[in-house]
Design a protein around this motif. Sequence first.
Motif, mmCIF file in Angstrom:
data_model
loop_
_atom_site.group_PDB
_atom_site.id
_atom_site.type_symbol
_atom_site.label_atom_id
_atom_site.label_comp_id
_atom_site.label_asym_id
_atom_site.label_seq_id
_atom_site.Cartn_x
_atom_site.Cartn_y
_atom_site.Cartn_z
ATOM 1 N N ARG A 129 -23.742 5.196 -27.087
ATOM 2 C CA ARG A 129 -23.966 3.838 -26.567
ATOM 3 C C ARG A 129 -26.003 3.437 -26.307
ATOM 4 O O ARG A 129 -26.261 2.766 -26.352
ATOM 5 N N PHE A 130 -25.999 4.697 -24.853
ATOM 6 C CA PHE A 130 -26.936 4.636 -24.917
ATOM 7 C C PHE A 130 -28.867 4.824 -25.540
ATOM 8 O O PHE A 130 -29.377 4.477 -25.830
ATOM 9 N N GLY A 131 -28.157 5.854 -26.312
ATOM 10 C CA GLY A 131 -28.842 6.179 -27.781
ATOM 11 C C GLY A 131 -29.593 5.217 -28.387
ATOM 12 O O GLY A 131 -30.518 4.924 -28.664
ATOM 13 N N SER A 134 -21.726 13.500 -17.185
ATOM 14 C CA SER A 134 -21.489 13.690 -18.236
ATOM 15 C C SER A 134 -22.070 15.173 -18.713
ATOM 16 O O SER A 134 -21.040 16.171 -19.238
ATOM 17 N N ASP A 157 -29.319 1.852 -27.974
ATOM 18 C CA ASP A 157 -29.950 0.535 -27.050
ATOM 19 C C ASP A 157 -31.363 0.650 -27.710
ATOM 20 O O ASP A 157 -31.655 1.509 -28.580
ATOM 21 N N TRP A 193 -26.860 4.584 -15.619
ATOM 22 C CA TRP A 193 -27.011 5.763 -16.450
ATOM 23 C C TRP A 193 -27.945 6.922 -15.884
ATOM 24 O O TRP A 193 -26.797 7.881 -16.671
ATOM 25 N N PRO A 253 -38.774 4.448 -24.646
ATOM 26 C CA PRO A 253 -38.017 5.943 -23.897
ATOM 27 C C PRO A 253 -39.786 7.220 -24.033
ATOM 28 O O PRO A 253 -40.030 6.777 -25.073
ATOM 29 N N GLY A 260 -33.525 3.342 -26.012
ATOM 30 C CA GLY A 260 -32.695 4.601 -26.337
ATOM 31 C C GLY A 260 -33.141 5.143 -27.336
ATOM 32 O O GLY A 260 -34.285 4.787 -28.335
ATOM 33 N N LEU A 261 -32.864 6.757 -27.338
ATOM 34 C CA LEU A 261 -34.095 7.309 -28.258
ATOM 35 C C LEU A 261 -33.969 7.551 -29.257
ATOM 36 O O LEU A 261 -34.770 7.812 -30.127
ATOM 37 N N PHE A 262 -31.918 7.567 -29.617
ATOM 38 C CA PHE A 262 -32.068 7.433 -31.172
ATOM 39 C C PHE A 262 -32.528 6.211 -31.576
ATOM 40 O O PHE A 262 -32.617 6.182 -32.789
ATOM 41 N N TRP A 297 -30.189 14.739 -24.759
ATOM 42 C CA TRP A 297 -30.122 13.569 -24.367
ATOM 43 C C TRP A 297 -29.898 12.681 -23.394
ATOM 44 O O TRP A 297 -30.469 12.751 -21.956
ATOM 45 N N ILE A 298 -28.605 13.761 -23.496
ATOM 46 C CA ILE A 298 -28.235 13.602 -22.017
ATOM 47 C C ILE A 298 -28.310 14.546 -20.877
ATOM 48 O O ILE A 298 -28.407 13.859 -19.860
ATOM 49 N N VAL A 307 -15.375 10.461 -24.616
ATOM 50 C CA VAL A 307 -16.264 10.106 -23.894
ATOM 51 C C VAL A 307 -17.945 10.207 -23.749
ATOM 52 O O VAL A 307 -18.864 8.781 -23.304
ATOM 53 N N VAL A 308 -17.978 11.144 -23.634
ATOM 54 C CA VAL A 308 -19.725 11.510 -23.424
ATOM 55 C C VAL A 308 -20.125 11.531 -24.431
ATOM 56 O O VAL A 308 -21.014 10.553 -24.551
ATOM 57 N N SER A 314 -15.397 3.695 -25.451
ATOM 58 C CA SER A 314 -16.804 4.523 -24.986
ATOM 59 C C SER A 314 -18.011 4.197 -24.671
ATOM 60 O O SER A 314 -18.674 3.382 -24.690
ATOM 61 N N VAL A 323 -19.769 18.539 -20.231
ATOM 62 C CA VAL A 323 -20.195 19.014 -21.018
ATOM 63 C C VAL A 323 -20.811 20.559 -20.683
ATOM 64 O O VAL A 323 -20.196 20.953 -21.891
ATOM 65 N N ILE A 331 -20.629 6.900 -25.043
ATOM 66 C CA ILE A 331 -21.539 6.251 -24.039
ATOM 67 C C ILE A 331 -22.683 7.452 -24.149
ATOM 68 O O ILE A 331 -23.517 6.664 -24.422
ATOM 69 N N ALA A 332 -22.961 8.588 -25.548
ATOM 70 C CA ALA A 332 -24.644 8.635 -25.564
ATOM 71 C C ALA A 332 -25.319 8.129 -26.070
ATOM 72 O O ALA A 332 -25.938 7.972 -25.850
ATOM 73 N N ASN A 382 -11.536 17.812 -22.033
ATOM 74 C CA ASN A 382 -11.759 16.407 -23.040
ATOM 75 C C ASN A 382 -11.299 15.100 -22.472
ATOM 76 O O ASN A 382 -11.406 13.854 -23.296
ATOM 77 N N VAL A 386 -17.618 18.432 -26.720
ATOM 78 C CA VAL A 386 -18.643 18.009 -25.890
ATOM 79 C C VAL A 386 -17.370 16.815 -26.013
ATOM 80 O O VAL A 386 -16.770 16.371 -27.446
ATOM 81 N N PRO A 387 -16.670 16.484 -24.732
ATOM 82 C CA PRO A 387 -15.522 15.417 -24.710
ATOM 83 C C PRO A 387 -16.404 13.913 -25.270
ATOM 84 O O PRO A 387 -17.274 13.774 -25.188
ATOM 85 N N PHE A 410 -29.124 17.287 -31.080
ATOM 86 C CA PHE A 410 -29.965 15.685 -29.827
ATOM 87 C C PHE A 410 -29.612 15.322 -28.914
ATOM 88 O O PHE A 410 -29.746 14.769 -27.928
ATOM 89 N N LEU A 418 -15.698 8.431 -15.482
ATOM 90 C CA LEU A 418 -16.971 8.259 -16.321
ATOM 91 C C LEU A 418 -17.109 6.955 -17.220
ATOM 92 O O LEU A 418 -18.052 5.440 -17.405
#
Lengths: 279, 294
Positions: B125-127, A251, B129, A244, A45, B133-135, A28-29, B118-119, B234, A255, B122-123, A208, B115-116, A24, A229
Amino acid sequence: MKQRRTSLILGYCAFALFVFAVCFPVYWIAISSFTPRSSLLSSPPTYFPDTLTLDNYRRLIDSLPFREYLTNSILFAFGSALLAVFVSFTAAYAFARIEFRFRNWFFAFFMLTATLPSIATVIPLFRLYDRLGLVNTTQGLVLLMGSAQAPFTIWILTSFIRQIPKEIDEAARMDGAGLVRILVQMIAPLTKPAIATLFVINFILSWNELFYPLVFAKGLEAKTMTLGLVELTTSAGEGSGRPWDLMSALSMVMVVPTVIIVALFQRMIVQGLTRGAVK
Amino acid sequence: MRRLSRQPFLVAMLLIAPALLLRSVTAAWPFFNNAWLSLHRSNPTLGPDVYIGFDNYRRLFRSTTFQETTEFTILYTVASTILEIAIGLAIALLLNSALRARSIGRAMNLIPWAVPVVVTGIAFRFGLDSSFGLFSDLFTRVTGFQVDWLLDRWPARMSIIFTNVWRNAPFVAVILLAALQTVPEEILEAAKIDGANAVKAFTSISLPLISPVMLSIGVFFLIWQVSSFDLVLSMTGGGPGNSTQVLGYQAYLDAFQSLNFGRSAAMSMVLLSLVAVTGLLGMMLLRRVESRVN
C-alpha cells in the motif's frame, strides 16, 4: 557449448530477478523502519537512506501498548500451535493405526471442516463466546486457532505415523505396554521431527493470523500485533497522515522472528508443507 | 467376539475426541447455525431474530454492489490462482535446474509466505503510493509511465492481484519443486538420448506427471483464496469505491460494523456455495487427470 552458456546466463538473470522480486518489498519495510520520520515520506523516495536511526522503534515502544500486543501474539501463537499439535497427534495415531468403524467418515469430516470459510462460522461463535465470557481472551482465541489448524496437522501427522513400521507398536503391545505408553514412549519420539515441523508451521501461521483476533479481540488483554498494525492503518488520515514510521517498525518486529525461524528450519518446513501434496 | 470388534472403536474415539470436539464446536455447529441464521432478520440492536425465509438472499441478489463484489471476488481468486501456478511453475523450473544458487532460492521461496499478510498489504500500500512509494517510483523509472496504482479502479485491482501473486507464487513453487523432484531422472535422460530437447522433455514427461499436483494445489488455492480477505483489508480496504471489495470482507463488515447478522450470514453462505462448486468440480477433474496418468 555456446548454447549452454547462454542458457546458463539467462538462468542466472532470471534467478537474480526472482531474488530481487522477493527481497525488494522486505527491503522497503526494513529501510523505512530505520529512516527518520521527517525524511520518510519524501518524494521522490530514497532507495538508500543516508541517515539511519532507531527512533521509530523507540517511539513504537512508547506510543503503542506494544508490550501487550507482543505478549499476546506470543501467547496466541504458542498456545494455538501447541493445542493443534496435541489434539492432532492422538487423532492421527488413531487414523494411522487403528481399524475402526467410520474411520474414513471421521477423517473426511475433519478435511471437510477445513474447507469451511471461517467467516461462515464467526457470527454464531461470537454469540457463543459472548455467553461464555470468552470474547477478548487469549484462551478463547487459542481454542479457535488451534482448532482451525487441526485438520491440516492431522492430515500430515497421519501420513508420518503410517511410515513408522507397525511392528514397533505390536512388539511393545506384546510386552504389555498400554496405549498411553506406546504413544508417549514409542510413537512420540519417532515422530518428533514431524511434530516439531508442524509446531513451527502452526506457530508461524498463528503469529501471522489476523482474522480471529480481528473479530474476537477487543482490548489490551487479547489484541495481537497483526491487529495493532491494522488499527494503525485505519487510525490516522489518508496517505502521508498515516504513521508509516510506527507501521514499518512494527512490521519489522513481526517479520524478523518468522524469517529467522524460516531460515533455521527451512528444510523441515518444506518437508512438512509438501508432505500432503506430493507423495 | 462382539466386544473385541467394539473396543478399537472406543479407543479410537477416545483418541480423536479432543480434535472432534474442537472441530464440532468451532466449525460444524456454527456452520449449521449460520445457515439457519441466514434465514432470519438478525441484528442485536433490533431485538430477537425473526424468521424471514429467503429475504436476505433475495435482497442480496437484487443489489448491484453485491453483484460487483461477487464478480471481483471471482476475478481475484481465479486470476490470482492462474498466475500463481504459472509463475510458481516458472520459479520451480528455475530452481530445479542445475544452478549453483538454487539452495538460496529455496530458502527465499518461503519468505513471502512467512511475512504476515497484513505486513505485505501495508508494505505494498505504501510502496505503491504515487508520490513517496518505492515500487511506484521504480515502475515509473523503468517504464516511463506514471500510474496512480491504488486510486483508480483497474490499477487497484491489478495491484491487489499482483501483491497476492507475490505472496503465493513462491509457496506454489515450493510444492511444485518437490513434485518435479519426484520425476525419475532416468526417464528424462532416456528422452534426451532419444533426441528430445529440454522443452519437449518437460511437456511430454514432467508436465503430465506433475499435473495432478498442479491441479490439486489449484483447487486448494481457489478454495482458500476465495474467502480470505486480510490482504484486501490491509491494502485497499475494498476501495477505491467498491472496486476491490471481496465477499469475505463485506460479510465481515456487515456482521461486525453494521451488525446486520442475517445479511452477513447469507453472504457467507453464497461464499460457501462458491467453495463447494469449486471443490466438486476440482475433485471431478482431479479424478479424470489421475486416471489418465496412471
